[in-house]
Design a protein around this motif. Structure first.
Motif, PDB file in Angstrom:
ATOM      1  N   SER A  27       4.669  -6.057   0.647  1.00 56.56           N
ATOM      2  CA  SER A  27       5.220  -6.011   2.004  1.00 56.56           C
ATOM      3  C   SER A  27       5.129  -4.593   2.565  1.00 56.56           C
ATOM      4  O   SER A  27       4.768  -4.387   3.732  1.00 56.56           O
ATOM      5  CB  SER A  27       6.677  -6.482   1.991  1.00 56.56           C
ATOM      6  N   LEU A  28       5.453  -3.607   1.734  1.00 53.94           N
ATOM      7  CA  LEU A  28       5.378  -2.207   2.170  1.00 53.94           C
ATOM      8  C   LEU A  28       3.935  -1.794   2.441  1.00 53.94           C
ATOM      9  O   LEU A  28       3.670  -1.019   3.366  1.00 53.94           O
ATOM     10  CB  LEU A  28       6.008  -1.308   1.107  1.00 53.94           C
ATOM     11  N   MET A  29       2.998  -2.305   1.640  1.00 47.97           N
ATOM     12  CA  MET A  29       1.578  -2.020   1.891  1.00 47.97           C
ATOM     13  C   MET A  29       1.167  -2.573   3.257  1.00 47.97           C
ATOM     14  O   MET A  29       0.448  -1.915   4.018  1.00 47.97           O
ATOM     15  CB  MET A  29       0.716  -2.630   0.785  1.00 47.97           C
ATOM     16  N   THR A  30       1.602  -3.788   3.565  1.00 45.04           N
ATOM     17  CA  THR A  30       1.264  -4.380   4.854  1.00 45.04           C
ATOM     18  C   THR A  30       1.803  -3.536   6.001  1.00 45.04           C
ATOM     19  O   THR A  30       1.166  -3.410   7.051  1.00 45.04           O
ATOM     20  CB  THR A  30       1.845  -5.815   4.926  1.00 45.04           C
ATOM     21  N   MET A  31       2.968  -2.931   5.780  1.00 43.71           N
ATOM     22  CA  MET A  31       3.573  -2.091   6.811  1.00 43.71           C
ATOM     23  C   MET A  31       3.063  -0.654   6.749  1.00 43.71           C
ATOM     24  O   MET A  31       3.572   0.215   7.469  1.00 43.71           O
ATOM     25  CB  MET A  31       5.094  -2.115   6.635  1.00 43.71           C
ATOM     26  N   GLN A  32       2.082  -0.398   5.878  1.00 44.41           N
ATOM     27  CA  GLN A  32       1.457   0.916   5.723  1.00 44.41           C
ATOM     28  C   GLN A  32       2.468   1.992   5.301  1.00 44.41           C
ATOM     29  O   GLN A  32       2.309   3.159   5.624  1.00 44.41           O
ATOM     30  CB  GLN A  32       0.741   1.327   7.002  1.00 44.41           C
ATOM     31  N   ARG A  33       3.494   1.579   4.559  1.00 45.06           N
ATOM     32  CA  ARG A  33       4.459   2.543   4.013  1.00 45.06           C
ATOM     33  C   ARG A  33       4.079   2.767   2.553  1.00 45.06           C
ATOM     34  O   ARG A  33       4.708   2.266   1.617  1.00 45.06           O
ATOM     35  CB  ARG A  33       5.878   2.004   4.191  1.00 45.06           C
ATOM     36  N   TYR A  34       2.994   3.523   2.391  1.00 41.29           N
ATOM     37  CA  TYR A  34       2.329   3.609   1.095  1.00 41.29           C
ATOM     38  C   TYR A  34       3.151   4.336   0.034  1.00 41.29           C
ATOM     39  O   TYR A  34       3.088   3.983  -1.148  1.00 41.29           O
ATOM     40  CB  TYR A  34       0.964   4.281   1.269  1.00 41.29           C
ATOM     41  N   ALA A  35       3.899   5.366   0.437  1.00 37.60           N
ATOM     42  CA  ALA A  35       4.699   6.101  -0.557  1.00 37.60           C
ATOM     43  C   ALA A  35       5.756   5.178  -1.175  1.00 37.60           C
ATOM     44  O   ALA A  35       5.961   5.163  -2.402  1.00 37.60           O
ATOM     45  CB  ALA A  35       5.365   7.304   0.100  1.00 37.60           C
ATOM     46  N   GLU A  36       6.427   4.385  -0.322  1.00 39.58           N
ATOM     47  CA  GLU A  36       7.436   3.459  -0.844  1.00 39.58           C
ATOM     48  C   GLU A  36       6.776   2.347  -1.664  1.00 39.58           C
ATOM     49  O   GLU A  36       7.323   1.885  -2.678  1.00 39.58           O
ATOM     50  CB  GLU A  36       8.231   2.852   0.314  1.00 39.58           C
ATOM     51  N   ALA A  37       5.588   1.921  -1.211  1.00 39.86           N
ATOM     52  CA  ALA A  37       4.862   0.886  -1.962  1.00 39.86           C
ATOM     53  C   ALA A  37       4.494   1.396  -3.352  1.00 39.86           C
ATOM     54  O   ALA A  37       4.592   0.664  -4.350  1.00 39.86           O
ATOM     55  CB  ALA A  37       3.614   0.471  -1.197  1.00 39.86           C
ATOM     56  N   GLU A  38       4.076   2.663  -3.414  1.00 39.04           N
ATOM     57  CA  GLU A  38       3.702   3.235  -4.724  1.00 39.04           C
ATOM     58  C   GLU A  38       4.894   3.232  -5.673  1.00 39.04           C
ATOM     59  O   GLU A  38       4.772   2.937  -6.862  1.00 39.04           O
ATOM     60  CB  GLU A  38       3.179   4.657  -4.506  1.00 39.04           C
ATOM     61  N   GLU A  39       6.084   3.531  -5.138  1.00 37.36           N
ATOM     62  CA  GLU A  39       7.299   3.518  -5.963  1.00 37.36           C
ATOM     63  C   GLU A  39       7.604   2.099  -6.450  1.00 37.36           C
ATOM     64  O   GLU A  39       7.994   1.885  -7.607  1.00 37.36           O
ATOM     65  CB  GLU A  39       8.485   4.061  -5.156  1.00 37.36           C
ATOM     66  N   ALA A  40       7.431   1.127  -5.555  1.00 37.16           N
ATOM     67  CA  ALA A  40       7.693  -0.265  -5.944  1.00 37.16           C
ATOM     68  C   ALA A  40       6.735  -0.709  -7.053  1.00 37.16           C
ATOM     69  O   ALA A  40       7.135  -1.337  -8.038  1.00 37.16           O
ATOM     70  CB  ALA A  40       7.557  -1.181  -4.732  1.00 37.16           C
ATOM     71  N   PHE A  41       5.460  -0.368  -6.911  1.00 39.38           N
ATOM     72  CA  PHE A  41       4.480  -0.763  -7.929  1.00 39.38           C
ATOM     73  C   PHE A  41       4.682   0.009  -9.240  1.00 39.38           C
ATOM     74  O   PHE A  41       4.402  -0.510 -10.322  1.00 39.38           O
ATOM     75  CB  PHE A  41       3.060  -0.559  -7.398  1.00 39.38           C
ATOM     76  N   ARG A  42       5.157   1.239  -9.128  1.00 37.54           N
ATOM     77  CA  ARG A  42       5.465   1.999 -10.351  1.00 37.54           C
ATOM     78  C   ARG A  42       6.575   1.297 -11.132  1.00 37.54           C
ATOM     79  O   ARG A  42       6.495   1.142 -12.357  1.00 37.54           O
ATOM     80  CB  ARG A  42       5.893   3.429  -9.997  1.00 37.54           C
ATOM     81  N   HIS A  43       7.616   0.878 -10.387  1.00 41.70           N
ATOM     82  CA  HIS A  43       8.718   0.167 -11.043  1.00 41.70           C
ATOM     83  C   HIS A  43       8.228  -1.152 -11.639  1.00 41.70           C
ATOM     84  O   HIS A  43       8.630  -1.544 -12.737  1.00 41.70           O
ATOM     85  CB  HIS A  43       9.834  -0.097 -10.030  1.00 41.70           C
ATOM     86  N   LEU A  44       7.340  -1.818 -10.915  1.00 40.11           N
ATOM     87  CA  LEU A  44       6.783  -3.087 -11.405  1.00 40.11           C
ATOM     88  C   LEU A  44       6.025  -2.865 -12.721  1.00 40.11           C
ATOM     89  O   LEU A  44       6.161  -3.648 -13.674  1.00 40.11           O
ATOM     90  CB  LEU A  44       5.846  -3.673 -10.345  1.00 40.11           C
ATOM     91  N   ALA A  45       5.225  -1.800 -12.777  1.00 39.90           N
ATOM     92  CA  ALA A  45       4.468  -1.494 -14.002  1.00 39.90           C
ATOM     93  C   ALA A  45       5.403  -1.231 -15.177  1.00 39.90           C
ATOM     94  O   ALA A  45       5.149  -1.676 -16.306  1.00 39.90           O
ATOM     95  CB  ALA A  45       3.556  -0.290 -13.760  1.00 39.90           C
ATOM     96  N   GLU A  46       6.500  -0.524 -14.912  1.00 36.93           N
ATOM     97  CA  GLU A  46       7.463  -0.231 -15.981  1.00 36.93           C
ATOM     98  C   GLU A  46       8.125  -1.515 -16.495  1.00 36.93           C
ATOM     99  O   GLU A  46       8.329  -1.686 -17.699  1.00 36.93           O
ATOM    100  CB  GLU A  46       8.526   0.743 -15.459  1.00 36.93           C
TER     101      GLU A  46
END
Length: 417
Positions: A173-192
């Protein structure tokens, strides 16, 4: 979900019925017939014994007085056996045990089934599906307000912070909204989360690399680090290949861009973005042709390594012709990132291959970038590039890359434990 629980209840009722119905039948028949059967048996024993006494009297073995005395004792014994309290003591004890078994079945079967499902079933997955269903309903109620949708999704994740699909949905959702820094944090948490649950986090790292790339607009050091994490566990991770293709295209390395994107289509012909990717491949190939560079890119002064790969005689019975064989070179310093990879099948062995820079997993990790390597050939029973117990492999190295001019003989002769 309601249908699922109804099915559970129905199965539990059926299981109880299978055990309880025969038991109820036994209880019913026991209450009606046990006393009568016992009386009949006692009378039969009385008559048999009386017949014997009469025979002994007739034969002169006992006197009239003895016969009379024994006859009275026999009648007393029959009357005692016919007393309800004495007769039914054993029967009542047996009946209580049967009733206890019936109660245990009715209560114990569903309780045991629920406890076993919680321990060995996919109870967590069930809860996650239910969570996602409720979350989608709440997000739908937010209408078309993106900020409200994000707020509700974050609130839901605060309630259940280990929900994998929830974090993936938040990141996308954050990627769609082009909020890439927050998206990166979400995906980092997902990877963990995925790593903590023992699942492959390559896809999450690939999405994280994608968010970083769109944020920074170039193949920066953080992007490369995320790509390396993704490709280390899955050399064919789709988001990573896509980013590498985009970076190569931006740097006018059109042949490499086409190669990366083409691999995505080869691995997943039904990719939702397959049409756009095919268009990208066609455009990259056209530009590569204009550059006079249709052949796979070979770095100037690039290295190559010739191998003759075969399967050891002792392991031929443990491999099927269709099993995947990964043949790769990696740095001899312990780094696990492959520098060149080629895929074959057991049916193609023995086979001659040449590893070079055209088989690199990315521009940051090419064969020519290493001085010393080791080469590995692995028969993967699961088709995964990650070694698993039961896989077969052969390893040769360390090899001084620049000094190696003759073909190497690589025999798959080890069983991965």
């Amino acid at each position: 979900m309601t249908v699922f629980w109804l099915a559970i209840v129905l199965l539990a009722v059926m299981a109880i019925a299978i055990i309880a119905v025969p038991l109820l039948s036994i209880l019913k028949s026991g209450s009606q017939g046990a006393g009568a059967r016992r009386d009949t048996a006692n009378v039969a024993l009385f008559e048999d014994r009386l017949t014997e006494l009469r025979a002994e009297l007739k034969a002169g073995q006992i006197s009239d007085a003895e016969f009379h005395h024994l006859h009275i004792e026999l009648e007393k014994s029959l009357l005692n056996d016919a007393e309800p309290g004495a007769q039914n003591t054993t029967y009542r004890s047996s009946r209580m045990r049967q009733i206890l078994v019936l109660v245990l079945v009715v209560v114990g079967v569903p309780v045991t089934a629920l406890l076993m499902y919680q321990q060995v079933g996919d109870y967590k997955g069930l809860r996650q599906v239910e969570w996602m269903k409720e979350t989608r309903l709440q997000l739908a109620l937010a209408g078309n307000d993106p900020e409200e949708i994000l707020r509700r999704l974050r609130d839901r994740l605060l309630e259940q912070p280990d929900h994998v699909e929830g974090w993936a949905l938040l990141g996308r959702s954050l990627m769609t909204m082009q909020r890439y820094a927050e998206a990166e944090e979400a995906f980092r948490h997902l990877a963990e989360l995925l790593a903590a649950e023992g699942e492959n986090p390559a896809g999450a790292h690939g999405l994280r690399a994608q968010a970083l790339f769109f944020k920074e607009g170039r193949l920066s050091a953080p992007v490369r680090a995320a790509l390396e994490q993704a490709l280390k566990t899955d050399p064919n991770e789709g988001s990573s290949l896509s980013i590498l293709g985009v970076a190569a295209f931006q740097e006018q390395r059109y042949a490499e861009a086409a190669k990366f994107w083409r691999r995505i289509i080869e691995l997943n012909p039904n990719d939702p973005n397959a049409a756009a990717i095919r268009n990208g491949v066609a455009r990259a190939e056209q530009l590569a042709a204009e550059q006079g560079n249709q052949q796979p890119a070979q770095a100037a002064g690039g290295a190559s390594l010739q191998l003759q790969v075969s399967l050891g005689e002792g392991l031929k019975g443990k491999a099927e012709p269709g099993d995947t064989v990964f043949i790769l070179a990696r740095p001899a310093d312990g780094t696990r990132m492959p520098l060149a990879v080629v895929r074959k099948t057991v049916g193609e062995l023995p086979v001659s291959v040449t590893l070079d820079d055209s088989m690199a997993m990315g521009p940051m990790a090419k064969l020519s970038s290493a001085e010393t390597v080791e080469v590995v050939a692995r028969v993967s029973k699961s088709g995964s590039p990650q070694p698993q117990p039961g896989d077969l492999q052969g390893v040769v190295g360390p090899i001084q890359l620049r000094a190696q001019s003759e073909p190497l003989n690589l025999v798959i002769d080890q069983l991965v434990q």
